[in-house]
Design an enzyme around this catalytic site. Structure first.
Site, PDB file in Angstrom:
ATOM      1  N   HIS A 122       5.537  -8.038 -17.132  1.00  0.00           N
ATOM      2  CA  HIS A 122       4.931  -7.066 -16.213  1.00  0.00           C
ATOM      3  C   HIS A 122       3.591  -6.545 -16.736  1.00  0.00           C
ATOM      4  CE1 HIS A 122       6.576  -4.210 -12.885  1.00  0.00           C
ATOM      5  NE2 HIS A 122       5.299  -4.419 -12.719  1.00  0.00           N
ATOM      6  N   TYR A 168      11.627  -1.447 -10.857  1.00  0.00           N
ATOM      7  CA  TYR A 168      11.603  -0.864  -9.504  1.00  0.00           C
ATOM      8  C   TYR A 168      12.959  -0.205  -9.244  1.00  0.00           C
ATOM      9  CZ  TYR A 168       7.488  -3.872  -8.796  1.00  0.00           C
ATOM     10  OH  TYR A 168       6.270  -4.500  -8.911  1.00  0.00           O
ATOM     11  N   GLY A 206      -4.821   1.463   7.474  1.00  0.00           N
ATOM     12  CA  GLY A 206      -5.267   2.603   8.279  1.00  0.00           C
ATOM     13  C   GLY A 206      -4.174   3.622   8.546  1.00  0.00           C
ATOM     14  N   GLY A 259      -4.135  -2.605  -0.291  1.00  0.00           N
ATOM     15  CA  GLY A 259      -4.651  -1.394  -0.950  1.00  0.00           C
ATOM     16  C   GLY A 259      -3.613  -0.287  -0.948  1.00  0.00           C
TER      17      GLY A 259
END
Ligand SMILES: NC(=O)c1ccc[n+]([C@@H]2O[C@H](COP(=O)([O-])OP(=O)(O)OC[C@H]3O[C@@H](n4cnc5c(N)ncnc54)[C@H](OP(=O)(O)O)[C@@H]3O)[C@@H](O)[C@H]2O)c1
Length: 331
Positions: A126, A57, A215, A209
Site C-alpha cells: 500500500h 479499509y 460535481g 478526484g
C-alpha cells in the site's frame, strides 16, 4: 454490454475497475455492510469485475472491506474465478507502514482468511516501507506468487526510482497511484514514464478526484461532518472555492459533449495511455452504472487538447494529502 479490457501482467481485465474503499473507510456512510450486497450484483452482472480493496479499509481493526467482499460473493454465489480481486497490505494497526517479509507473510494469510479465498489476483504494497529495502519486500511478494497465494505483484504510491529497483527483483505488474483531472503529478515525476518503459499497468485511484470532479460537492460544508475529506487540503473552505472553478469548467465541457462530468473524468484518464485502468469508487448503484457507462465516451485529440488548456488555466489549489501523509508518498 461487454466491457473493454486492458492487461495486467498476462491477464485481461475489464475497465473500469471498481474501488470498494468507501463502503468501509474514510468517506461517510450511514449504511451497514449488508445494505451494499445489491451493488455487487449490479457490478458483477455488468461485467465490472476488477475490485479494489485493502486490509486497512475498515472502521475497526483490519479486514472489514475484505469481509464484505466475501459476504457479497457468498450471498450472490459469484464464482471465485469470475472476479479479479486486488487487495493491499502495509498499514499495520499502529498505522505505521510495514514491508518486512515476516509482516507480509502474516498479512496475506489474514487477508485470504477475511476474503474467504485461497489466492489474491493482485497484491499491492500500500505504501513503501522506508525502513525495509524494496528488494526484500518484493522478494517476499515473489515468494507468495511462487506459492500460489497471489497472481500479480503491485506497488502503490512508490517513486520511479523504487519501482525500477523493484522491477529488477521481480515482475511488477501494476502501480497504483492517484491520477485524475486534478492530480497529474505522475506525468512529471517519472512514474508514468517508468510504467510505460517497463510495461507496468498504471491503476489510477481517486480518478474522480475523490468525488469532486463529479460535481456532487459544491462547498466544503457539503461534506458530512465525519468525512475524511473535510481534513484534506483540496477540500478546505479556502481551496474549495478555487477548485470549484475547475470543476465547473469541466462540467460545462462534459455537458457540451453529452456525458456527465464524472464520465468525462474517467474517459480522460483512460485516454491518456492504454496501459491505465481507472478504479472509481462508489457506494451507489446509479453512480456505478454511470461510471461503467464512461467507456462509451471517446475523446478526440482536439478535445484532449481543449481539456489540457482548461487544466492549465485553472490549476488545483491545495496539496492532495496533508503534510504528514505526504511524507509517506512517492518513496
Ligand atoms: N492506493 C491508495 O492509497 C488509494 C487511496 C485512495 C483510494 N484508493 C482506491 O481507489 C478507489 C477510488 O478512489 P476514491 O474512492 O478515493 O475516489 P474517486 O473514485 O475519485 O471518488 C469517489 C467519490 O466519488 C463519488 N462518486 C463516484 N461515482 C460517482 C458518480 N458517478 N457521480 C457522483 N459521485 C460519484 C463517491 O460517492 P458515492 O459513494 O456516494 O457514489 C465517492 O465520494 C477507492 O475505492 C480505493 O479502492 C486507493
Amino acid at each position: 454490454m461487454s466491457l473493454p479490457t486492458r492487461r495486467i501482467g498476462g491477464t485481461s481485465v475489464p475497465i473500469p475497475g471498481w474501488g470498494l474503499m468507501g463502503f468501509s473507510a474514510f468517506y461517510s456512510t450511514d449504511k451497514s455492510d449488508e445494505d451494499f450486497i445489491p451493488n455487487f450484483k449490479v457490478a458483477y452482472e455488468a461485467g465490472c469485475t476488477m475490485w479494489d480493496t485493502a486490509d486497512i479499509y475498515s472502521r475497526s481493526g483490519l479486514g472489514q472491506n475484505e469481509r464484505l467482499v466475501a459476504k457479497a460473493m457468498k450471498a450472490l454465489k459469484i464464482p471465485r474465478k469470475d472476479i479479479f480481486l486486488c487487495t493491499k497490505f502495509g498499514f499495520g494497526l499502529d498505522m505505521k507502514v510495514h514491508g518486512d517479509p515476516a509482516y507480509i507473510k502474516q498479512a496475506i494469510e489474514r487477508s485470504l482468511k477475511d476474503l474467504e479465498m485461497d489466492y489474491v489476483d493482485l497484491y499491492y504494497q500500500h505504501r513503501v516501507d522506508p525502513n525495509t529495502p524494496i528488494e526484500e519486500t518484493v522478494k517476499a511478494m515473489q515468494e507468495l506468487k511462487d506459492a500460489g497465494r497471489i497472481r500479480h505483484i503491485g506497488l502503490s504510491e512508490c517513486s520511479a526510482e523504487t519501482l525500477r529497483r523493484a522491477a529488477k527483483v521481480a515482475k511488477i505488474d501494476a502501480v497504483q497511484t492517484e491520477y485524475s483531472l486534478w492530480e497529474t503529478s505522475i506525468e512529471t515525476n517519472g512514474v508514468l514514464d517508468a510504467c510505460k518503459e517497463l510495461g507496468i499497468t498504471l491503476v489510477a485511484y481517486s480518478p474522480l478526484g475523490r468525488g469532486m470532479l463529479s460535481g456532487k460537492f459544491r462547498k466544503h460544508s457539503d461534506l458530512p461532518a465525519d468525512d475524511w475529506r473535510r481534513t484534506n487540503p483540496r477540500f478546505s473552505e479556502e481551496n474549495f472555492s478555487k477548485n470549484i472553478q475547475l470543476v465547473d469548467q469541466l462540467a460545462s465541457f462534459a455537458k457540451a459533449k453529452g456525458c456527465t462530468a464524472g464520465q468525462l473524468a474517467l474517459a480522460w484518464v483512460h485516454a491518456q495511455w492504454d496501459g491505465i485502468i481507472a478504479i472509481p469508487g462508489t457506494t451507489r448503484i446509479e453512480a456505478l452504472e454511470e461510471n461503467i457507462g464512461s467507456v462509451k465516451v471517446e475523446l478526440t485529440k482536439e478535445e484532449l487538447k481543449e481539456i489540457r488548456a482548461i487544466l492549465d488555466q485553472f490549476p488545483v489549489a491545495g496539496t492532495r494529502y496533508d503534510a504528514q501523509s505526504l511524507k509517506g508518498l512517492n518513496i
